[in-house]
Design an enzyme around this catalytic site. Structure first.
Site, PDB file in Angstrom:
ATOM      1  NE  ARG A  48       4.764   8.001  -8.451  1.00 44.02           N
ATOM      2  CZ  ARG A  48       5.291   6.925  -7.864  1.00 44.02           C
ATOM      3  NH1 ARG A  48       6.537   6.590  -8.100  1.00 44.02           N
ATOM      4  NH2 ARG A  48       4.577   6.203  -7.032  1.00 44.02           N
ATOM      5  N   GLY A  91       6.991   7.235   6.469  1.00 38.18           N
ATOM      6  CA  GLY A  91       6.122   7.935   5.523  1.00 38.18           C
ATOM      7  C   GLY A  91       6.833   9.053   4.764  1.00 38.18           C
ATOM      8  N   GLY A 126       0.843  -1.199   0.000  1.00 38.62           N
ATOM      9  CA  GLY A 126       0.000   0.000   0.000  1.00 38.62           C
ATOM     10  C   GLY A 126       0.868   1.236   0.000  1.00 38.62           C
ATOM     11  CG  ASP A 161       5.709  -3.236  -5.090  1.00 32.89           C
ATOM     12  OD1 ASP A 161       6.408  -4.213  -5.417  1.00 32.89           O
ATOM     13  OD2 ASP A 161       6.153  -2.260  -4.464  1.00 32.89           O
ATOM     14  N   GLY A 183       2.638   3.610   1.471  1.00 34.85           N
ATOM     15  CA  GLY A 183       3.125   3.844   2.827  1.00 34.85           C
ATOM     16  C   GLY A 183       3.691   5.237   3.019  1.00 34.85           C
ATOM     17  NE  ARG A 184       8.851   6.122  -0.103  1.00 36.93           N
ATOM     18  CZ  ARG A 184      10.102   6.353  -0.415  1.00 36.93           C
ATOM     19  NH1 ARG A 184      10.745   7.319   0.183  1.00 36.93           N
ATOM     20  NH2 ARG A 184      10.717   5.635  -1.318  1.00 36.93           N
ATOM     21  CG  ASP A 242       8.122   3.233  -7.182  1.00 45.31           C
ATOM     22  OD1 ASP A 242       8.360   4.398  -6.818  1.00 45.31           O
ATOM     23  OD2 ASP A 242       7.550   2.415  -6.448  1.00 45.31           O
TER      24      ASP A 242
HETATM   25  P1  AMP Z   1       9.128   0.988  -3.153  1.00 45.95           P
HETATM   26  O1  AMP Z   1      10.358   0.182  -2.888  1.00 45.95           O
HETATM   27  O2  AMP Z   1       9.378   2.477  -3.194  1.00 45.95           O
HETATM   28  O3  AMP Z   1       8.365   0.504  -4.317  1.00 45.95           O
HETATM   29  O4  AMP Z   1       8.219   0.798  -1.872  1.00 45.95           O
HETATM   30  C1  AMP Z   1       7.760  -0.440  -1.439  1.00 45.95           C
HETATM   31  C2  AMP Z   1       6.780  -0.264  -0.320  1.00 45.95           C
HETATM   32  O5  AMP Z   1       7.413   0.300   0.825  1.00 45.95           O
HETATM   33  C3  AMP Z   1       5.594   0.627  -0.636  1.00 45.95           C
HETATM   34  O6  AMP Z   1       4.475   0.095   0.007  1.00 45.95           O
HETATM   35  C4  AMP Z   1       5.999   1.937  -0.015  1.00 45.95           C
HETATM   36  O7  AMP Z   1       4.888   2.728   0.305  1.00 45.95           O
HETATM   37  C5  AMP Z   1       6.720   1.462   1.236  1.00 45.95           C
HETATM   38  N1  AMP Z   1       7.680   2.454   1.742  1.00 45.95           N
HETATM   39  C6  AMP Z   1       8.882   2.783   1.219  1.00 45.95           C
HETATM   40  N2  AMP Z   1       9.493   3.722   1.971  1.00 45.95           N
HETATM   41  C7  AMP Z   1       8.651   4.014   2.992  1.00 45.95           C
HETATM   42  C8  AMP Z   1       8.694   4.904   4.104  1.00 45.95           C
HETATM   43  N3  AMP Z   1       9.727   5.710   4.325  1.00 45.95           N
HETATM   44  N4  AMP Z   1       7.638   4.905   4.956  1.00 45.95           N
HETATM   45  C9  AMP Z   1       6.580   4.110   4.741  1.00 45.95           C
HETATM   46  N5  AMP Z   1       6.479   3.253   3.724  1.00 45.95           N
HETATM   47  C10 AMP Z   1       7.495   3.196   2.843  1.00 45.95           C
HETATM   48 MG    MG Z   2       6.851   1.063  -5.318  1.00 48.40          MG
END
Ligand code: AMP
Ligand code: MG
Length: 476
Positions: free
Chosen positions: A176, A126, A90, A252, A92-93, A262
């Protein structure tokens, strides 16, 4: 135009889906937002006008501190396979400010990345750090100007707050712009609910939003699968063409729209080597340059699995149908990849021997640590430095010349300028000391990547230090 209405025209269709798909919430305000980058050209394309907005208000808008009254922001639920393992994820940030409709009726998600805790943050804060957000801005805009479907970057705002990573780093928020944020992981999230109605709803929503030409199809899920798979084959062929390594092709990060999305531990390859990877956490080379087609096929298999109940009431039959579809991946990929490589070499027709010609060049480049982008540039310009004064290359070149390469065709396939790793790092370093000039120049150079430009010769060269240990980091 009032200062808060810069031309937004929101119509949040995603919120008409089941409540499970998203959580409505606002970004967590930040302390001292300052605008670092604002993409005037993209803003114009979106029909936004900030000419009467002060810098301070612009920063408030693009940090999420000031939300237009015409929208209700949300974070999206999704799951995904990360490095092969299924996880509930989901946003997360990230928070979608809303779906903006342009004057020519195009729909875009406007999303803040780094905007604070959401119900999907798990253990994360986040937030995002300035370096990686500027990096996503540079790379996504570069990919766009290379004529590849991608999410784009509208703004970067520094937050005035630090984020804790390996060290304390300045925080930032990226705006974005995406055709949507629906991913293979969104389908995996829905499949995990085992709710057929929700699955049917999501399929029809995707068709309506991204593939309206599929309306009325007998088995919409199958047609959707075909479309998405073809878009991702095209995307990987583009990555291979420009020497790009995405770095985290987890499900994802695979958009149903077919856009590249991403930009974390991604980078461009300099000397040709299919094993090239940059991500510090990709120990096995799962997402290495030469493995991207395999991984895209694997990701499409995960997508297919989510669609089984919508293909046929008989599960075995559904699986068989989908397996047959996935099996077409390799053949389609090879055809498109061959056409692309012929484009890079400017050769017409389909001579059986072209495969060998291509293989031999790649092997020579690999054995001689020749720069991928610059080798094709040398072939286009017929200007060769000492590296190419080499017997094997000369033998290859004679056969190549006999194919009468079309230079105009080559110019369409081969970029002159790519975001060289050391130039990206240099510009990020300077930005951290409030010197935005190198970043602005780099962005300018990357706006016209297929055109020779003597003024910017220093952007052509690979890292003089030939840094084989170059690493990029994700999730920061
Ligand atoms: P990503 O590697 O950017 O595709 O992120 C993978 C997952 O980790 C996604 O659900 C992001 O929302 C979550 N995520 C990455 N960095 C953070 C963060 N600093 N705080 C909360 N969730 C994060
Ligand atoms: Mg991602």
């Amino acid at each position: 135009m009032s200062s808060s209405n810069i031309g937004w025209n929101f119509d949040n269709s995603y919120l008409t889906l089941s409540k499970m798909m998203a959580s409505k919430l606002s970004p967590v305000p930040v302390k001292d937002p300052k605008i670092i980058l604002y993409n005037q050209q993209l803003a114009r394309e979106l029909g936004l006008d900030v000419s009467s907005v002060s810098k301070e208000n612009l920063a408030l808008m693009f940090s999420g501190n000031m939300i237009p009254s015409t929208t209700t922001p949300w974070a999206e639920a999704y799951a995904g396979h990360q490095f092969g393992h299924f996880v509930m994820l989901g946003d997360g940030r990230a928070i979608v400010l809303g779906e903006h409709i342009t004057l020519d009726k195009k729909r875009f998600d406007i999303q803040f990345k780094g905007s604070g805790i959401t119900p999907y943050s798990r253990n994360g804060d986040g937030r995002a750090a300035l370096g990686p957000m500027l990096r996503e801005y540079i790379i996504s805009e570069a990919i766009h100007h290379l004529h590849i479907p991608t999410t784009r970057s509208l703004a970067v705002v520094s937050t005035g707050q630090n984020v804790m990573r390996e060290t304390l780093l300045p925080g930032a928020i990226l705006t974005r712009v995406a055709a949507s944020h629906i991913r293979v992981g969104t389908f995996e999230f829905v499949a995990a609910q085992k709710n057929i109605n929700l699955l049917q709803e999501l399929i029809m929503y995707c068709i309506h939003r991204h593939y309206p030409e599929l309306k009325g199809e007998k088995i919409p899920a199958l047609q959707l699968f075909r479309k998405v798979m073809n878009r991702h084959i095209d995307l990987i062929v583009h990555y291979m063409r420009i020497g790009f390594i995405h770095g985290v092709l987890n499900t994802d990060n695979v958009a149903i729209s077919g856009e590249s999305i991403d930009y974390g531990p991604c980078a461009f390859m300099d000397s040709y080597d299919p094993k090239t990877k940059f991500s510090s956490i990709d120990h096995q080379g799962r997402y290495a340059y030469g493995n991207q087609a395999n991984i895209a096929k694997w990701n499409m298999a995960r997508f297919a699995e989510t669609l089984i109940p919508m293909i046929d009431v008989n599960t075995d039959k559904a699986v068989e149908i989908l397996e047959t579809e996935i099996e077409t991946f390799s053949k389609i990929y090879h055809q498109k990849s061959l056409a692309m490589m012929r484009g890079k070499l400017g050769i017409e027709g389909d001579n059986e021997e072209d495969n060998l010609l291509i293989e031999e060049l790649l092997l020579w480049m690999n054995n001689n640590q020749a720069d991928y982008t610059n080798t094709f540039r040398a072939l286009m310009n017929k200007k060769f430095n000492t590296q190419y004064q080499n017997k094997e290359f000369e033998v290859w070149y004679k056969i190549f010349e006999a194919r009468k390469p079309n230079v105009l065709k080559m110019r369409q396939f081969n970029p002159v300028f790519i975001p060289r790793n050391h130039k990206v790092e240099e510009s990020l370093e300077a930005a951290h000391t409030n010197n935005l000039e190198p970043l602005q120049t780099l962005l300018k150079v990357l706006e016209d990547p297929y055109k020779e430009d003597e003024q910017h010769a220093s952007y052509l060269e690979p890292d003089p230090k030939k840094d084989k240990t170059y690493k990029t980091f994700c999730g920061t």
